[in-house]
Design an enzyme around this catalytic site. Structure first.
Site, PDB file in Angstrom:
ATOM      1  N   LYS A 246       0.841  -1.210   0.000  1.00 52.60           N
ATOM      2  CA  LYS A 246       0.000   0.000   0.000  1.00 52.60           C
ATOM      3  C   LYS A 246       0.866   1.246   0.000  1.00 52.60           C
ATOM      4  CE  LYS A 246       1.068   1.105   4.447  1.00 52.60           C
ATOM      5  NZ  LYS A 246       1.757   2.354   4.881  1.00 52.60           N
TER       6      LYS A 246
ATOM      7  N   ASP B   1      -1.633  -1.882  10.876  1.00 51.77           N
ATOM      8  CA  ASP B   1      -1.912  -1.691   9.452  1.00 51.77           C
ATOM      9  C   ASP B   1      -2.619  -2.883   8.813  1.00 51.77           C
ATOM     10  OD1 ASP B   1      -0.739   0.758   9.529  1.00 51.77           O
ATOM     11  OD2 ASP B   1       1.075   0.208   8.425  1.00 51.77           O
TER      12      ASP B   1
END
Length: 364
Positions: free
Chosen positions: A57, A184
């Site tokens: 990401k 995360d």
């Protein structure tokens, strides 16, 4: 580009002849080893092997909004999954007593310090599953990069374990459980674009605010950034005061621009790794407007150039940057109840035209 169905491998194609390496001697072939191990598993056991894409990401913006009583920081960030990723091959272990992890790069922990093993242990703890695995991690995402590669690996392992158990847990349960091993990780159970708050574990799915085919280049120096050291160096009085929701609204309305790609961790990261500040400045100067924005992802040390897949020429010409990791990428999403799929080369371009091998530039 929206992802299609998950890239799974339920059985091996028939081969008229044995693999060449069987004639040449015992050359290590992780895929063939996994296939042979899977063949030992009871044929009636159902799913016995699975290959999944594990994408990383970028943080298009990252605001740090305060310090929490638990020692963590509150953040507000636009997370988006991108097309650079690892591949992870799972096979049921015949012994059913422990997981075994192998990988293609040196320095990656293979025991329970690895988030893949932590995720599999967590899944068994939450569900009572007795399944153990042989796992091969084909790593392409550098570590210490601010790209969430390890978090993605953990989310992918949870998804895989649930597939082997017939999908007994919901996506929401997997997302909630995952926050126990990393802030995360829950994001990767979004659809690919999300506004994340809290420690990062509060995930709100949003429609992709940026066209998925928007090109980008990832530039990571050999040096890594310690997330702990970056946060330790953070001073809240030096962070941006811009409302993160206004950043999200502006991106959705007007697209990517330099002024919306704010990362409050850049300043402390540049203090920890001064060469990173110089790299970003040089990229901006050399690009002459070819990028819509240049920013650091996460806690570093990857610098992202949005708007072009091409790295600046000085990264090839200057000997000081010969070990820099380079990759182009685009934004991707996934469909509900399907994992992320690796985009075809036609949709992302030929990364091999300019990328350098991970093993040359990775810092473990």
């Amino acid at each position: 580009m929206s992802s299609g169905s998950s890239s799974s491998s339920l059985s091996s194609p028939d081969k008229p002849y044995p693999p060449l390496y069987e004639y040449l001697g015992p050359v290590y072939d992780p895929e063939e080893r996994l296939n042979k191990l899977a063949d030992e598993v009871d044929k009636e056991a159902g799913l016995s092997r699975l290959t999944l894409f594990s994408p990383c990401k970028v943080n298009v913006f990252l605001r740090i909004t305060g310090k929490r009583e638990d020692g963590y920081h509150d953040l507000a960030s636009l997370f988006h999954v991108i097309s650079l990723g690892d591949k992870i091959k799972f096979s049921l272990s015949p012994s059913r007593t422990k997981d075994s992890l192998s990988t293609n790069v040196a320095g990656v922990p293979l025991d329970d310090k690895n988030l893949i093993i932590k995720a599999l242990n967590l899944y068994r703890q939450k569900t009572g599953s007795d399944k153990y695995f042989w796992i091969h991690l084909d790593k392409k995402v550098p570590t210490g990069a601010g790209l969430g590669g390890g978090s993605s690996n953990a989310a992918t392992a949870l998804w895989a374990a649930n597939q082997f158990s017939g999908g007994i847990a919901t996506e929401k349960e997997l997302q909630e459980w995952s926050s126990e091993i990393g802030s995360d990780i829950p994001f990767f159970f979004s659809r690919g674009a999300a506004y994340c708050t809290g420690r990062g574990e509060e995930v709100k799915n949003i429609p992709p605010p940026i066209p998925l085919d928007t090109p980008m280049v990832l530039i990571k120096p050999q040096e890594a950034c310690s997330t702990a050291q970056v946060y330790k160096s953070l001073r809240l009085d030096q962070t941006s005061k811009v409302d993160p929701l206004s950043l999200l609204e502006k991106i959705s309305r007007e697209g990517i621009s330099q002024d919306v790609c704010i990362n409050d961790l850049e300043l402390p990261a540049f203090g920890v790794l001064p060469t990173l500040r110089r790299l970003k400045q040089r990229i901006i100067a050399a690009s002459r407007g070819q990028y819509d924005a240049v920013f650091m992802s996460g806690s570093g040390s990857t610098i992202v150039g949005i708007g072009s897949p091409d790295p600046p020429q000085f990264l090839y010409d200057d000997e000081a940057y010969k070990d820099v990791f380079l990759s182009e990428a685009t934004f991707i999403t996934r469909e509900e109840n399907q994992w992320y799929s690796e985009p075809s080369s036609s949709s992302t371009g030929s990364v091999a035209e300019f990328s350098r091998p991970l093993s040359d530039g990775i810092t473990q």
